[in-house]
Write an enzyme that holds these catalytic residues in place. Structure first.
Site, short mmCIF file in Angstrom:
data_model
loop_
_atom_site.label_atom_id
_atom_site.label_comp_id
_atom_site.label_asym_id
_atom_site.label_seq_id
_atom_site.Cartn_x
_atom_site.Cartn_y
_atom_site.Cartn_z
N TYR A 150 0.70 -1.12 -0.10
CA TYR A 150 0.11 -0.12 0.17
C TYR A 150 1.03 1.21 0.06
O TYR A 150 0.68 2.25 -0.69
CB TYR A 150 -0.69 0.15 1.19
N TYR B 237 3.40 5.04 -3.01
CA TYR B 237 3.72 6.19 -2.89
C TYR B 237 5.38 6.48 -3.12
O TYR B 237 5.82 7.76 -3.43
CB TYR B 237 3.37 6.69 -1.46
#
Length: 684
Positions: A389, A393
């Site tokens: 997850y 980023y």
């Protein structure tokens, strides 16, 4: 009678130019407005054009001959003057790098003349006050120094002014673009085109410098600094791989200990956001935020740091420890927000931490619309899927070394539930994020509650023979070093494990002095830097265990060699081969062999074949406990012993006459010591 002419601090350009013009007043005002408008549009970035038009007054309609052109031109002049002063004299700071270098040269020369060209000598305090006042007038941060002499030396150096003015220019221009509403998802996002160009020019200058500078090691191999930098974490591919390894190791450690994961998204209040997204549509038009107070992204980042410091302190008081990663990412208008992946020991601790963080984040303007819904977002992480997850980023904000997108596709950002593409014009999304972080000095990735990554990198440089010696010592600290070494190195098909390294260090969420391993630092006392300051130069040379043993990193001595010719790969490999049985030996070099090896290209004092490699010193045995000695002092039976640091020893007779009065006095005191001991023994 003396007549004093009063001059305004900021004179009106129309008034002062009217005195030197033969045109009528209305034509003169029109010419001034045209010249100011041409200067604004010529010196400011082209991307600001549409936003610049919004601050200009509307052009009057021409239905009759008597249109109010004079009032319109006066309003244009006032609007342009107000714009320039509101944005901190933007026309003065919107310059290129060549002008920045020229200004740095002039500032250093001017301040040097003010401090050292004065006919009367100035005191140190006067020089310090003058340097600080000069920096304050220009609006640059004062030099960072511990001594007044070092601060003054920096203030008259062109290199220091070049760095300070580059930072001042970049932040002033970018802040003006944000306040104008230029930075948003329809116009690039994250950072303006001018900031991206400045960052690209900076990277090009750095790459050219690294390619020009050549270094030669002790084996005779010649490399450019660009080739050496490509092997370090400054390489984007290496940096991304190391971050992925650490994230995966944290998840493995959490899964093995059944810790509870929580993914946080933390944002700033509305007053830090300059532009609103416009709505839930891909074609939504951004709009100015009326609550925006003119704060920069750096101010917003400092607000986030303050709130996190308060929340972390309160969690520590309640005995809640967390570990993980924090990623700083910009909104489409440049305002930063945080994504954090944290693990807690129990779900109860995670719930308490959630309440603490929400309480602090909503303590500032928590009553505004959307604060309760958007200020803090918490998502529980399932076992085995947390690292993937946050890896998204990491990948999209670092990019690839070759300029690609690191196999993540187009850089997108979610605005009001709609995916917006941030790869616009000639700059990609990760390039805009990199320009944003560089301009505002924001750290993108931060590890929380984990052991030092510097120790991990140094352990990968430690040779195998030192680990073999550590295994033979069978010490607690050496056992941790052995475990960490095997965890940091790839063994066949088994990859390096950050989770194993963390276990060797003693686990997560420990204080710095509680880790099993730390960096070994060599300190050189009283060295002088380029500013004339006497400092202690520190260099990391390896790993230090808890019991004090050092594991030396594999390093070479490098020297600059600007005149050396470039070498190809075959020449380097030939020079790097073992040329004697001395440098092919696996025994650790120490003392004399190490000193001789570090001499580089200097001739050896004797044949290296005759040198004997010293074996490691045997471990010192524990000294036996000392037997208490009974003394008689003033008739009393006691076991008191005079400490060694204050015990008086008999003085040896001086063989040379004393050099001065102080030496003579010390010699007399040493000679009088036996008499004092006799008087004390007699009880007088």
């Amino acid at each position: 009678m003396r007549i004093v002419a009063k001059r305004h601090a900021k004179p009106d350009p129309v008034f002062w130019m009217r005195l030197r013009s033969n045109l009528p007043h209305d034509l003169h005002v029109a010419r001034v407005a045209r010249e100011m408008d041409a200067r604004m549009r010529g010196e400011l970035p082209p991307q600001w054009g549409p936003a610049f038009d919004t601050i200009m007054p509307l052009k009057p309609t021409v239905r009759a001959v008597g249109g109010d052109w004079l009032s319109w031109n006066l309003a244009r002049v006032d609007a342009m003057r107000a714009f320039e002063h509101e944005h901190k004299d933007i026309l003065h700071w919107a310059v290129g790098d060549s002008e920045v270098c020229a200004r740095a040269r002039r500032c250093a020369s001017a301040l040097d003349d003010m401090l050292n060209g004065h006919p009367l000598p100035m005191s140190l305090q006067d020089k310090l006050d003058t340097a600080l006042d000069y920096c304050e007038r220009l609006g640059v941060d004062k030099p960072n120094s511990k001594t007044p002499e070092g601060l003054i030396a920096r203030a008259i150096t062109e290199q220091w002014w070049r760095r300070a003015l580059r930072r001042k220019v970049a932040r002033t221009v970018e802040h003006a673009a944000i306040k104008l509403g230029v930075v948003h998802h329809r116009n690039g996002g994250y950072a303006s085109d001018e900031a991206c160009r400045r960052r690209a020019d900076q990277n090009k200058r750095n790459a050219d410098l690294l390619a020009r500078v050549k270094m030669r090691n002790e084996a005779g191999q010649v490399y450019s600094l660009a080739e050496l930098a490509a092997l370090s974490p400054s390489n984007r591919d290496i940096r991304r791989g190391e971050l992925m390894t650490r994230i995966r190791g944290c998840e493995e450690f959490a899964d093995a200990n059944e810790h509870y994961g929580l993914f946080l998204t933390l944002t700033c209040p509305s007053r830090f956001h300059a532009v609103l997204s416009g709505g839930k549509s891909r074609w939504a038009k951004p709009s100015r935020n009326n609550k925006y107070k003119g704060d920069s992204p750096r101010d917003a980042q400092q607000w986030l740091c303050r709130m996190w410091a308060k929340a972390r302190a309160k969690m520590a008081r309640k005995g809640i420890a967390a570990y993980g990663f924090r990623v700083a990412e910009p909104h489409h208008d440049g305002c930063p927000h945080w994504h954090a992946l944290l693990w807690f020991r129990t779900p109860e601790q995670a719930q308490t931490a959630r309440e603490i963080i929400s309480g602090y984040w909503l303590s500032d303007a928590g009553e505004e619309a959307g604060a309760l819904r958007n200020r803090c977002d918490f998502k529980p992480m399932e076992r085995g899927g947390a690292a993937g997850y946050v890896a998204k980023y990491v990948s999209k904000n670092i990019g690839a070394e070759d300029g690609g997108d690191a196999a993540v596709g187009e850089h997108t950002d979610t605005l009001d539930g709609v995916e917006q593409i941030m790869d616009t014009r000639e700059f990609k999304g990760w390039q805009r994020v990199d320009a944003w972080a560089s301009t505002w000095g924001i750290r993108q990735f931060q590890a929380i509650g984990q052991p030092s990554v510097t120790v991990w990198r140094e352990m990968r440089r430690v040779t195998k023979d030192q680990i073999d010696h550590a295994q033979m010592r069978l010490d607690l600290g050496d056992a941790a070093a052995v475990k960490a070494w095997w965890a940091c190195h790839k063994q066949g098909a088994i990859q390096a494990s950050w989770e194993g390294y963390v276990r060797a260090q003693g686990g997560m969420c420990r204080k710095r002095r509680e880790w099993a391993l730390r960096t070994a630092v060599r300190v050189t006392k009283d060295t002088t830097n380029c500013y004339g300051e006497s400092i202690d130069r520190k260099a990391v040379v390896g790993i230090e265990t808890r019991v004090g043993h050092w594991l030396v990193s594999r390093r070479q001595a490098w020297r600059s060699c600007a005149s050396e010719a470039a070498q190809d790969k075959g020449q380097r490999e030939a020079l790097g081969r073992p040329w004697t049985r001395f440098n092919n030996c696996t025994v650790r070099l120490n003392e004399e062999p190490q000193r001789l090896l570090m001499r580089g290209d200097l001739p050896w004092p004797k044949a290296h074949d005759t040198l004997e490699i010293e074996q490691p010193a045997p471990r010192k045995a524990t000294p036996p406990a000392q037997i208490e000695q009974v003394n008689h002092i003033a008739g009393e039976r006691t076991t008191f012993r005079m400490p060694e640091c204050v015990r008086i020893t008999p003085a040896t007779p001086a063989t040379t006459p004393p050099a001065n009065d102080l030496d003579a006095l010390l010699a007399r005191m040493k000679a009088f010591a036996p008499v004092m001991r006799e008087l004390a023994a007699a009880g007088r």
